[in-house]
Design an enzyme around this catalytic site. Structure first.
Site, PDB file in Angstrom:
ATOM      1  CB  ILE A  11      -7.601   3.332  46.826  1.00  0.00           C
ATOM      2  CG1 ILE A  11      -6.104   3.654  46.829  1.00  0.00           C
ATOM      3  CG2 ILE A  11      -8.315   4.240  45.831  1.00  0.00           C
ATOM      4  CD1 ILE A  11      -5.413   3.408  45.485  1.00  0.00           C
ATOM      5  CB  THR A 132      -1.204   0.525  39.092  1.00  0.00           C
ATOM      6  OG1 THR A 132       0.046   1.177  39.359  1.00  0.00           O
ATOM      7  CG2 THR A 132      -0.889  -0.822  38.457  1.00  0.00           C
ATOM      8  CG  ASP A 133       1.740   4.849  37.786  1.00  0.00           C
ATOM      9  OD1 ASP A 133       1.818   3.853  38.541  1.00  0.00           O
ATOM     10  OD2 ASP A 133       2.207   5.960  38.089  1.00  0.00           O
ATOM     11  CD  GLU A 134       3.906   0.132  40.654  1.00  0.00           C
ATOM     12  OE1 GLU A 134       4.647  -0.874  40.585  1.00  0.00           O
ATOM     13  OE2 GLU A 134       3.480   0.588  41.728  1.00  0.00           O
ATOM     14  CE1 TYR A 158      -0.394  -4.082  42.096  1.00  0.00           C
ATOM     15  CE2 TYR A 158       1.350  -2.482  41.680  1.00  0.00           C
ATOM     16  CZ  TYR A 158       0.015  -2.776  41.872  1.00  0.00           C
ATOM     17  OH  TYR A 158      -0.919  -1.773  41.817  1.00  0.00           O
ATOM     18  CB  ALA A 160       3.580  -8.999  35.467  1.00  0.00           C
ATOM     19  CE  LYS A 162      -4.413  -3.574  39.339  1.00  0.00           C
ATOM     20  NZ  LYS A 162      -5.831  -3.740  39.769  1.00  0.00           N
ATOM     21  CE1 TYR A 215      13.932  -1.301  49.346  1.00  0.00           C
ATOM     22  CE2 TYR A 215      11.976  -0.238  48.487  1.00  0.00           C
ATOM     23  CZ  TYR A 215      12.566  -1.288  49.158  1.00  0.00           C
ATOM     24  OH  TYR A 215      11.798  -2.315  49.633  1.00  0.00           O
ATOM     25  N   GLY A 291      14.912  -4.774  40.401  1.00  0.00           N
ATOM     26  CA  GLY A 291      14.099  -4.271  39.303  1.00  0.00           C
ATOM     27  C   GLY A 291      13.351  -2.992  39.609  1.00  0.00           C
TER      28      GLY A 291
END
Length: 351
Positions: A11, A132-134, A158, A160, A162, A215, A291
């Protein structure tokens, strides 16, 4: 000038390229060049006097202080991060170090620099943090999309890390007055994406006659955002965003992973047909990752209503552009696909 951190990654590199295509304002580009940072992404800027690249870490306080004093940027856009969920599951330490500790050191250096700026420069300065939206966690199928007021519920090392970096940025605004802006984006896709992510991985494996790993049952849903639209949103937030605010950036394109792979196969069947059969014949379902969040969706109405941003690409147009770019950039892909990358894919998706 502006300082861009992580500007050799997917990005970040797209942002630097877009910025210099539309502006004559110089860019100081700081990137550590980890596995996903690639100077080939910036090859078009090799002789551009408006682009200066420095290899370095946002955790290097001495380097940061030196660069800020020498170049005196009016704004910083922070892309620097470890960003792959799967890698964070296998090795969370690097994510903690870069995304949390690194962001802390960057904020400290920027706070000292900003605090010594003269009046008008200090007022005009901005620190834009790209997230991020995560950080918001996972949604059920019928849940409303993530708004900026949604509580943080990160579910991977990741996300967490961010989330922690977002909280640090917010705290530096409220405690010290640092003029910050935060953006939280949905899944990006487009040119220069490292081939561990779903879309470039599927394109690469399809052309190589390899399995296309999905997945679980492929029902996980993501909102897909073309990287060029994301870059345009960041420019708009930097230009006119309200200090201290968060803006969600989404593509209005929720798709299951299986739908995305089917779309890629259909485009490849048209653009680069096999001798017989369809690329869909290579689809393989693999054990789900730990998860695995079920659904992400972004509500970007705040960005649209307050700043007038809308994505220019819908998913059909953006994904076709992306496939064609990868088909035309076979040399770039070949240089990226190193031995360590193959080992990673085998570890992650192997039997």
């Amino acid at each position: 000038m502006i300082l861009v951190t992580g500007g050799a990654g997917f990005i970040g590199a797209n942002f630097v390229l877009d910025w210099l295509a539309a502006s004559d304002e110089p860019v100081l580009n700081l990137d550590k060049l980890t596995y996903a940072g690639n100077l080939e992404n910036l090859a078009a800027l090799k002789d551009d006097p408006l682009h200066r690249f420095v290899r370095g870490d946002i955790g290097d306080a001495t380097l940061l202080t030196q660069l800020l004093a020498e170049h005196r940027p009016r704004a910083i856009v922070n892309f620097a991060a470890e960003s792959h969920v799967d890698r964070s599951i296998h090795g969370p330490g690097e994510f903690i170090q870069t995304n949390i500790v690194g962001t802390f050191h960057l904020l400290e250096a920027v706070r000292a620099y900003w605090g010594n700026l003269p009046g008008e420069d200090k007022t005009a300065f901005r620190f834009l943090h790209v997230s991020t939206d995560e950080v918001y966690g996972s949604l059920e199928t019928c849940d409303p999309a993530f708004a900026e007021t949604h509580p943080y519920q990160p579910n991977s090392p990741y996300s967490a890390s961010k989330a922690a970096s977002d909280h640090l940025v917010r705290a530096y605004h409220h405690t010290y007055g640092l003029p910050v802006l935060t953006t939280n984006c949905s899944n990006n896709y487009g040119p220069y994406q490292f081939p561990e992510k779903l879309i470039p991985l599927v394109i690469h494996n399809a052309l190589g006659g390899k399995p296309l790993p999905i997945y679980g049952d492929g029902s996980n849903i993501r909102d897909w955002l073309y990287v060029g639209d994301h870059c345009a949103a960041i420019r708009r937030v930097l230009e006119a965003g309200c200090v201290g605010e968060t803006y969600n950036v989404g593509g209005n394109a929720e798709k299951t992973n299986l739908d995305v792979v089917h779309t890629l196969c259909a485009i490849l069947d048209q653009e680069r047909p096999k001798a017989s059969g369809s690329y869909r014949d290579q689809i393989t379902f693999v054990k789900d990752r730990p998860g695995h969040d079920q659904r992400y969706a972004i509500d970007a109405r705040k960005l649209a209503g307050e700043l007038g941003w809308q994505p220019a690409e819908d998913f059909p147009s953006g994904i076709r552009k992306t496939v064609r770019w990868y088909l035309e950039q076979a040399e770039w892909v070949q240089h990226i696909v190193s031995g360590s990358y193959r080992d990673w894919v085998e570890q992650q998706y192997g039997d």
